[in-house]
Motif scaffolding. Structure first.
Motif, PDB file in Angstrom:
ATOM      1  N   LEU A   6       0.834  -1.205   0.000  1.00 24.34           N
ATOM      2  CA  LEU A   6       0.000   0.000   0.000  1.00 24.34           C
ATOM      3  C   LEU A   6       0.865   1.250   0.000  1.00 24.34           C
ATOM      4  O   LEU A   6       0.621   2.173  -0.769  1.00 24.34           O
ATOM      5  N   LYS A   7       1.877   1.274   0.829  1.00 24.30           N
ATOM      6  CA  LYS A   7       2.751   2.444   0.924  1.00 24.30           C
ATOM      7  C   LYS A   7       3.448   2.715  -0.405  1.00 24.30           C
ATOM      8  O   LYS A   7       3.471   3.843  -0.882  1.00 24.30           O
ATOM      9  N   GLY A   8       3.989   1.697  -1.013  1.00 27.26           N
ATOM     10  CA  GLY A   8       4.759   1.859  -2.238  1.00 27.26           C
ATOM     11  C   GLY A   8       3.923   2.174  -3.465  1.00 27.26           C
ATOM     12  O   GLY A   8       4.418   2.727  -4.434  1.00 27.26           O
ATOM     13  N   GLN A   9       2.637   1.834  -3.426  1.00 29.50           N
ATOM     14  CA  GLN A   9       1.795   1.999  -4.606  1.00 29.50           C
ATOM     15  C   GLN A   9       0.586   2.885  -4.350  1.00 29.50           C
ATOM     16  O   GLN A   9      -0.387   2.854  -5.107  1.00 29.50           O
ATOM     17  N   TRP A  10       0.634   3.700  -3.325  1.00 30.12           N
ATOM     18  CA  TRP A  10      -0.536   4.467  -2.931  1.00 30.12           C
ATOM     19  C   TRP A  10      -1.068   5.358  -4.049  1.00 30.12           C
ATOM     20  O   TRP A  10      -2.273   5.451  -4.257  1.00 30.12           O
ATOM     21  N   LYS A  11      -0.184   6.002  -4.799  1.00 29.77           N
ATOM     22  CA  LYS A  11      -0.654   6.883  -5.874  1.00 29.77           C
ATOM     23  C   LYS A  11      -1.516   6.121  -6.871  1.00 29.77           C
ATOM     24  O   LYS A  11      -2.510   6.635  -7.360  1.00 29.77           O
ATOM     25  N   GLU A  12      -1.132   4.889  -7.167  1.00 26.34           N
ATOM     26  CA  GLU A  12      -1.884   4.079  -8.110  1.00 26.34           C
ATOM     27  C   GLU A  12      -3.144   3.474  -7.477  1.00 26.34           C
ATOM     28  O   GLU A  12      -4.150   3.287  -8.147  1.00 26.34           O
ATOM     29  N   LEU A  13      -3.077   3.167  -6.196  1.00 25.61           N
ATOM     30  CA  LEU A  13      -4.155   2.435  -5.547  1.00 25.61           C
ATOM     31  C   LEU A  13      -5.247   3.311  -4.952  1.00 25.61           C
ATOM     32  O   LEU A  13      -6.352   2.828  -4.714  1.00 25.61           O
ATOM     33  N   LYS A  14      -4.980   4.583  -4.723  1.00 25.66           N
ATOM     34  CA  LYS A  14      -5.991   5.387  -4.028  1.00 25.66           C
ATOM     35  C   LYS A  14      -7.272   5.555  -4.839  1.00 25.66           C
ATOM     36  O   LYS A  14      -8.355   5.613  -4.262  1.00 25.66           O
ATOM     37  N   GLY A  15      -7.192   5.584  -6.151  1.00 26.88           N
ATOM     38  CA  GLY A  15      -8.401   5.645  -6.966  1.00 26.88           C
ATOM     39  C   GLY A  15      -9.236   4.388  -6.815  1.00 26.88           C
ATOM     40  O   GLY A  15     -10.472   4.447  -6.731  1.00 26.88           O
ATOM     41  N   GLU A  16      -8.570   3.236  -6.763  1.00 20.92           N
ATOM     42  CA  GLU A  16      -9.279   1.972  -6.561  1.00 20.92           C
ATOM     43  C   GLU A  16      -9.883   1.919  -5.163  1.00 20.92           C
ATOM     44  O   GLU A  16     -10.978   1.384  -4.976  1.00 20.92           O
ATOM     45  N   LYS A  20     -13.802   1.290  -4.246  1.00 21.14           N
ATOM     46  CA  LYS A  20     -14.217   0.188  -3.369  1.00 21.14           C
ATOM     47  C   LYS A  20     -14.922   0.694  -2.120  1.00 21.14           C
ATOM     48  O   LYS A  20     -15.929   0.136  -1.703  1.00 21.14           O
ATOM     49  N   TRP A  21     -14.377   1.730  -1.519  1.00 16.31           N
ATOM     50  CA  TRP A  21     -14.913   2.270  -0.277  1.00 16.31           C
ATOM     51  C   TRP A  21     -15.359   3.711  -0.515  1.00 16.31           C
ATOM     52  O   TRP A  21     -14.678   4.667  -0.165  1.00 16.31           O
ATOM     53  N   GLY A  22     -16.522   3.872  -1.088  1.00 17.21           N
ATOM     54  CA  GLY A  22     -17.035   5.179  -1.480  1.00 17.21           C
ATOM     55  C   GLY A  22     -17.281   6.143  -0.334  1.00 17.21           C
ATOM     56  O   GLY A  22     -17.409   7.346  -0.560  1.00 17.21           O
ATOM     57  N   LYS A  23     -17.348   5.631   0.884  1.00 16.18           N
ATOM     58  CA  LYS A  23     -17.541   6.522   2.026  1.00 16.18           C
ATOM     59  C   LYS A  23     -16.262   7.265   2.399  1.00 16.18           C
ATOM     60  O   LYS A  23     -16.303   8.185   3.207  1.00 16.18           O
ATOM     61  N   THR A  25     -13.592   9.958   1.887  1.00 20.16           N
ATOM     62  CA  THR A  25     -13.567  11.240   1.187  1.00 20.16           C
ATOM     63  C   THR A  25     -12.194  11.476   0.569  1.00 20.16           C
ATOM     64  O   THR A  25     -11.222  10.774   0.889  1.00 20.16           O
ATOM     65  N   ASP A  26     -12.118  12.491  -0.282  1.00 16.53           N
ATOM     66  CA  ASP A  26     -10.819  12.867  -0.844  1.00 16.53           C
ATOM     67  C   ASP A  26      -9.858  13.273   0.268  1.00 16.53           C
ATOM     68  O   ASP A  26      -8.666  12.966   0.208  1.00 16.53           O
ATOM     69  N   ASP A  27     -10.366  13.950   1.284  1.00 15.86           N
ATOM     70  CA  ASP A  27      -9.530  14.320   2.434  1.00 15.86           C
ATOM     71  C   ASP A  27      -9.020  13.080   3.166  1.00 15.86           C
ATOM     72  O   ASP A  27      -7.882  13.045   3.615  1.00 15.86           O
ATOM     73  N   ASP A  28      -9.884  12.074   3.299  1.00 12.49           N
ATOM     74  CA  ASP A  28      -9.456  10.810   3.918  1.00 12.49           C
ATOM     75  C   ASP A  28      -8.291  10.205   3.138  1.00 12.49           C
ATOM     76  O   ASP A  28      -7.299   9.757   3.725  1.00 12.49           O
ATOM     77  N   LEU A  29      -8.430  10.189   1.810  1.00 14.03           N
ATOM     78  CA  LEU A  29      -7.395   9.591   0.970  1.00 14.03           C
ATOM     79  C   LEU A  29      -6.075  10.360   1.104  1.00 14.03           C
ATOM     80  O   LEU A  29      -5.002   9.752   1.106  1.00 14.03           O
ATOM     81  N   LEU A  30      -6.150  11.664   1.230  1.00 15.01           N
ATOM     82  CA  LEU A  30      -4.930  12.455   1.453  1.00 15.01           C
ATOM     83  C   LEU A  30      -4.323  12.143   2.815  1.00 15.01           C
ATOM     84  O   LEU A  30      -3.110  12.033   2.953  1.00 15.01           O
ATOM     85  N   GLU A  31      -5.177  11.985   3.816  1.00 13.67           N
ATOM     86  CA  GLU A  31      -4.711  11.690   5.172  1.00 13.67           C
ATOM     87  C   GLU A  31      -4.047  10.313   5.258  1.00 13.67           C
ATOM     88  O   GLU A  31      -3.055  10.137   5.960  1.00 13.67           O
ATOM     89  N   ILE A  32      -4.587   9.350   4.541  1.00 10.84           N
ATOM     90  CA  ILE A  32      -4.076   7.974   4.604  1.00 10.84           C
ATOM     91  C   ILE A  32      -2.630   7.902   4.132  1.00 10.84           C
ATOM     92  O   ILE A  32      -1.811   7.227   4.750  1.00 10.84           O
ATOM     93  N   GLU A  33      -2.293   8.576   3.044  1.00 10.82           N
ATOM     94  CA  GLU A  33      -0.926   8.643   2.518  1.00 10.82           C
ATOM     95  C   GLU A  33      -0.256   7.277   2.387  1.00 10.82           C
ATOM     96  O   GLU A  33       0.936   7.141   2.606  1.00 10.82           O
ATOM     97  N   GLY A  34      -1.030   6.250   2.083  1.00 15.19           N
ATOM     98  CA  GLY A  34      -0.450   4.924   1.909  1.00 15.19           C
ATOM     99  C   GLY A  34      -0.187   4.164   3.194  1.00 15.19           C
ATOM    100  O   GLY A  34       0.412   3.097   3.172  1.00 15.19           O
ATOM    101  N   GLU A  35      -0.641   4.698   4.303  1.00 14.18           N
ATOM    102  CA  GLU A  35      -0.444   4.030   5.601  1.00 14.18           C
ATOM    103  C   GLU A  35      -1.595   3.062   5.847  1.00 14.18           C
ATOM    104  O   GLU A  35      -2.747   3.477   5.997  1.00 14.18           O
ATOM    105  N   ALA A  36      -1.286   1.783   5.902  1.00 12.08           N
ATOM    106  CA  ALA A  36      -2.311   0.753   6.087  1.00 12.08           C
ATOM    107  C   ALA A  36      -3.080   0.951   7.389  1.00 12.08           C
ATOM    108  O   ALA A  36      -4.299   0.767   7.428  1.00 12.08           O
TER     109      ALA A  36
END
Length: 69
Positions: A6-16, A20-23, A25-36
């Motif tokens: 997840l960490k190494g491929q976050w840029k590619e995986l965040k759209g997926e 998958k998890w439509g709840k 938000t874009d802010d959530d995805l920025l906050e996650i930053e590839g951290e499982a």
């Protein structure tokens, strides 16, 4: 859980992840930053999943979209 994928491929995986998890938000995805741990925590919060359900969802996601090298 394989957290390195997840960490190494976050840029590619965040759209997926958003599909998958439509709840999440874009802010959530920025906050996650590839951290499982951040992803699984937000899944528990947004969906009310138990820890074992979160781990199952995460593993299925990584197995489907992550590139194992």
């Amino acid at each position: 859980m394989n957290k390195d994928i997840l960490k190494g491929q976050w840029k590619e995986l965040k759209g997926e992840a958003k599909k998958k998890w439509g709840k999440l938000t874009d802010d959530d995805l920025l906050e996650i930053e590839g951290e499982a741990d951040k992803l699984t925590g937000l899944l528990q919060k947004r969906y009310g999943y138990a820890r074992d359900q979160v781990e199952k969802e995460y593993e299925e996601f990584i197995n489907k979209y992550g590139k194992h090298s």
